[in-house]
Design a protein around this motif. Structure first.
Motif, PDB file in Angstrom:
ATOM      1  N   GLY A  41       0.795  -1.214   0.000  1.00 54.93           N
ATOM      2  CA  GLY A  41       0.000   0.000   0.000  1.00 54.93           C
ATOM      3  C   GLY A  41       0.830   1.267   0.000  1.00 54.93           C
ATOM      4  O   GLY A  41       0.379   2.313  -0.477  1.00 54.93           O
ATOM      5  N   ALA A  42       2.053   1.208   0.529  1.00 56.64           N
ATOM      6  CA  ALA A  42       2.925   2.387   0.615  1.00 56.64           C
ATOM      7  C   ALA A  42       3.909   2.484  -0.551  1.00 56.64           C
ATOM      8  O   ALA A  42       4.606   3.489  -0.688  1.00 56.64           O
ATOM      9  N   THR A  43       3.971   1.467  -1.390  1.00 55.68           N
ATOM     10  CA  THR A  43       4.922   1.449  -2.504  1.00 55.68           C
ATOM     11  C   THR A  43       4.355   2.231  -3.680  1.00 55.68           C
ATOM     12  O   THR A  43       3.252   1.949  -4.137  1.00 55.68           O
ATOM     13  N   HIS A  44       5.105   3.186  -4.171  1.00 52.01           N
ATOM     14  CA  HIS A  44       4.651   4.014  -5.283  1.00 52.01           C
ATOM     15  C   HIS A  44       4.921   3.367  -6.631  1.00 52.01           C
ATOM     16  O   HIS A  44       4.244   3.686  -7.613  1.00 52.01           O
ATOM     17  N   LEU A  45       5.911   2.470  -6.702  1.00 49.41           N
ATOM     18  CA  LEU A  45       6.224   1.760  -7.942  1.00 49.41           C
ATOM     19  C   LEU A  45       6.953   0.474  -7.578  1.00 49.41           C
ATOM     20  O   LEU A  45       7.932   0.510  -6.836  1.00 49.41           O
ATOM     21  N   ALA A  46       6.463  -0.640  -8.120  1.00 48.34           N
ATOM     22  CA  ALA A  46       7.109  -1.936  -7.891  1.00 48.34           C
ATOM     23  C   ALA A  46       7.758  -2.396  -9.185  1.00 48.34           C
ATOM     24  O   ALA A  46       7.150  -2.325 -10.261  1.00 48.34           O
ATOM     25  N   LEU A  47       8.982  -2.857  -9.076  1.00 48.36           N
ATOM     26  CA  LEU A  47       9.738  -3.384 -10.211  1.00 48.36           C
ATOM     27  C   LEU A  47       9.801  -4.896 -10.055  1.00 48.36           C
ATOM     28  O   LEU A  47      10.348  -5.395  -9.070  1.00 48.36           O
ATOM     29  N   TYR A  48       9.226  -5.605 -11.007  1.00 46.37           N
ATOM     30  CA  TYR A  48       9.118  -7.062 -10.933  1.00 46.37           C
ATOM     31  C   TYR A  48      10.001  -7.745 -11.954  1.00 46.37           C
ATOM     32  O   TYR A  48      10.010  -7.358 -13.127  1.00 46.37           O
ATOM     33  N   GLY A  49      10.685  -8.797 -11.513  1.00 47.66           N
ATOM     34  CA  GLY A  49      11.315  -9.726 -12.436  1.00 47.66           C
ATOM     35  C   GLY A  49      10.246 -10.663 -12.982  1.00 47.66           C
ATOM     36  O   GLY A  49       9.169 -10.817 -12.396  1.00 47.66           O
ATOM     37  N   ARG A  50      10.523 -11.294 -14.117  1.00 53.64           N
ATOM     38  CA  ARG A  50       9.528 -12.115 -14.798  1.00 53.64           C
ATOM     39  C   ARG A  50       8.985 -13.256 -13.945  1.00 53.64           C
ATOM     40  O   ARG A  50       7.780 -13.461 -13.868  1.00 53.64           O
ATOM     41  N   ARG A  51       9.861 -14.019 -13.299  1.00 55.19           N
ATOM     42  CA  ARG A  51       9.386 -15.197 -12.547  1.00 55.19           C
ATOM     43  C   ARG A  51       8.473 -14.813 -11.399  1.00 55.19           C
ATOM     44  O   ARG A  51       7.421 -15.424 -11.200  1.00 55.19           O
ATOM     45  N   LEU A  52       8.853 -13.800 -10.617  1.00 53.79           N
ATOM     46  CA  LEU A  52       7.999 -13.393  -9.507  1.00 53.79           C
ATOM     47  C   LEU A  52       6.708 -12.773 -10.033  1.00 53.79           C
ATOM     48  O   LEU A  52       5.637 -12.985  -9.466  1.00 53.79           O
ATOM     49  N   TRP A  53       6.791 -12.030 -11.133  1.00 55.30           N
ATOM     50  CA  TRP A  53       5.586 -11.472 -11.739  1.00 55.30           C
ATOM     51  C   TRP A  53       4.618 -12.603 -12.105  1.00 55.30           C
ATOM     52  O   TRP A  53       3.420 -12.517 -11.831  1.00 55.30           O
ATOM     53  N   GLU A  54       5.125 -13.641 -12.750  1.00 56.23           N
ATOM     54  CA  GLU A  54       4.253 -14.750 -13.148  1.00 56.23           C
ATOM     55  C   GLU A  54       3.608 -15.394 -11.928  1.00 56.23           C
ATOM     56  O   GLU A  54       2.428 -15.746 -11.959  1.00 56.23           O
ATOM     57  N   ASN A  55       4.358 -15.522 -10.852  1.00 60.57           N
ATOM     58  CA  ASN A  55       3.809 -16.106  -9.625  1.00 60.57           C
ATOM     59  C   ASN A  55       2.726 -15.216  -9.031  1.00 60.57           C
ATOM     60  O   ASN A  55       1.621 -15.681  -8.722  1.00 60.57           O
ATOM     61  N   MET A  56       3.017 -13.937  -8.879  1.00 60.19           N
ATOM     62  CA  MET A  56       2.064 -13.010  -8.260  1.00 60.19           C
ATOM     63  C   MET A  56       0.839 -12.798  -9.156  1.00 60.19           C
ATOM     64  O   MET A  56      -0.290 -12.774  -8.673  1.00 60.19           O
ATOM     65  N   SER A  57       1.057 -12.646 -10.448  1.00 58.46           N
ATOM     66  CA  SER A  57      -0.059 -12.348 -11.349  1.00 58.46           C
ATOM     67  C   SER A  57      -0.936 -13.556 -11.622  1.00 58.46           C
ATOM     68  O   SER A  57      -2.039 -13.407 -12.149  1.00 58.46           O
ATOM     69  N   SER A  58      -0.493 -14.729 -11.232  1.00 61.86           N
ATOM     70  CA  SER A  58      -1.345 -15.916 -11.383  1.00 61.86           C
ATOM     71  C   SER A  58      -2.386 -15.994 -10.274  1.00 61.86           C
ATOM     72  O   SER A  58      -3.336 -16.773 -10.372  1.00 61.86           O
ATOM     73  N   HIS A  59      -2.227 -15.191  -9.206  1.00 58.41           N
ATOM     74  CA  HIS A  59      -3.144 -15.280  -8.069  1.00 58.41           C
ATOM     75  C   HIS A  59      -3.819 -13.961  -7.696  1.00 58.41           C
ATOM     76  O   HIS A  59      -5.046 -13.904  -7.564  1.00 58.41           O
ATOM     77  N   TRP A  60      -3.049 -12.901  -7.509  1.00 62.40           N
ATOM     78  CA  TRP A  60      -3.566 -11.694  -6.871  1.00 62.40           C
ATOM     79  C   TRP A  60      -4.560 -10.872  -7.681  1.00 62.40           C
ATOM     80  O   TRP A  60      -5.430 -10.217  -7.088  1.00 62.40           O
ATOM     81  N   PRO A  61      -4.542 -10.877  -8.998  1.00 59.56           N
ATOM     82  CA  PRO A  61      -5.532 -10.061  -9.714  1.00 59.56           C
ATOM     83  C   PRO A  61      -6.987 -10.443  -9.409  1.00 59.56           C
ATOM     84  O   PRO A  61      -7.875  -9.599  -9.473  1.00 59.56           O
TER      85      PRO A  61
END
Length: 189
Positions: A41-61
């Motif tokens: 909530g306090a992060t203004h911009l998150a920089l994601y590597g591909r593998r972690l992005w794939e992990n997070m985007s498979s669940h949180w949206p």
């Protein structure tokens, strides 16, 4: 200039993922989950590597739409979708813009340097490979290790091999349930 922080869960032996990208050892307590949610909530911009992005985007949206979603999971999902994100990948071709994300396929260090030089709030970098490139370039201002009391024996290390020392100052420690310890360090410049 923005502040860049590398914050991730790590095993006691220094891995962010066990062999096979296994993350089951890092399931957070309610208190730790809230800490991560507040950080997002306090992060203004998150920089994601591909593998972690794939992990997070498979669940949180859509996590808030799942049967039995807890209020904490709903809050995290909302915060995660709202947080601006840049996904760094040489192999991905698409990142859904409705998750407040954009894809960057060029020179990661040059783009991180450019983003860091802008005015704005704090940035988090996630994904050990991407963070490793920023570490070697001397771009990380703060390291947050959330250490779980488990030895996984291998996998993806939190820290990368460096060309020179990086001196740090310990600025915070905190203990969470289940023996999890947060250690926050600032880079000495």
């Amino acid at each position: 200039m923005r502040r860049l922080t590398f914050a991730m869960n790590t095993s006691l032996d220094g891995y962010v993922a066990a062999p096979g990208d296994e993350l089951g050892w890092s399931v957070p307590s309610d208190e730790l989950f809230q800490w991560w949610s507040d950080r997002v909530g306090a992060t203004h911009l998150a920089l994601y590597g591909r593998r972690l992005w794939e992990n997070m985007s498979s669940h949180w949206p859509t996590a808030d739409q799942q049967p039995g979603a807890t209020p904490a999971a709903i809050e995290f999902a909302d915060r995660w979708r709202d947080m601006p994100k840049v996904v760094f990948s040489a192999t991905s071709t698409d990142v859904p813009v409705d998750w407040n994300a954009r894809l960057f396929t060029g020179d990661a260090v040059a783009e991180i340097t450019r983003l860091r030089a802008e005015d704005g709030g704090p940035m988090d970098i996630t994904g050990a490979t991407l963070a490793g490139a920023a570490m070697r370039a001397g771009l990380i201002d703060e390291y947050v290790l959330v250490t779980h009391p488990v030895l996984v024996g291998g996998g993806i290390p939190f820290f990368t091999a460096l060309d020179s020392w990086v001196n740090l100052n310990l600025v915070e420690t905190r203990t969470f349930p289940d023996g999890v310890v947060l250690s926050r360090y600032e880079t000495r410049r």
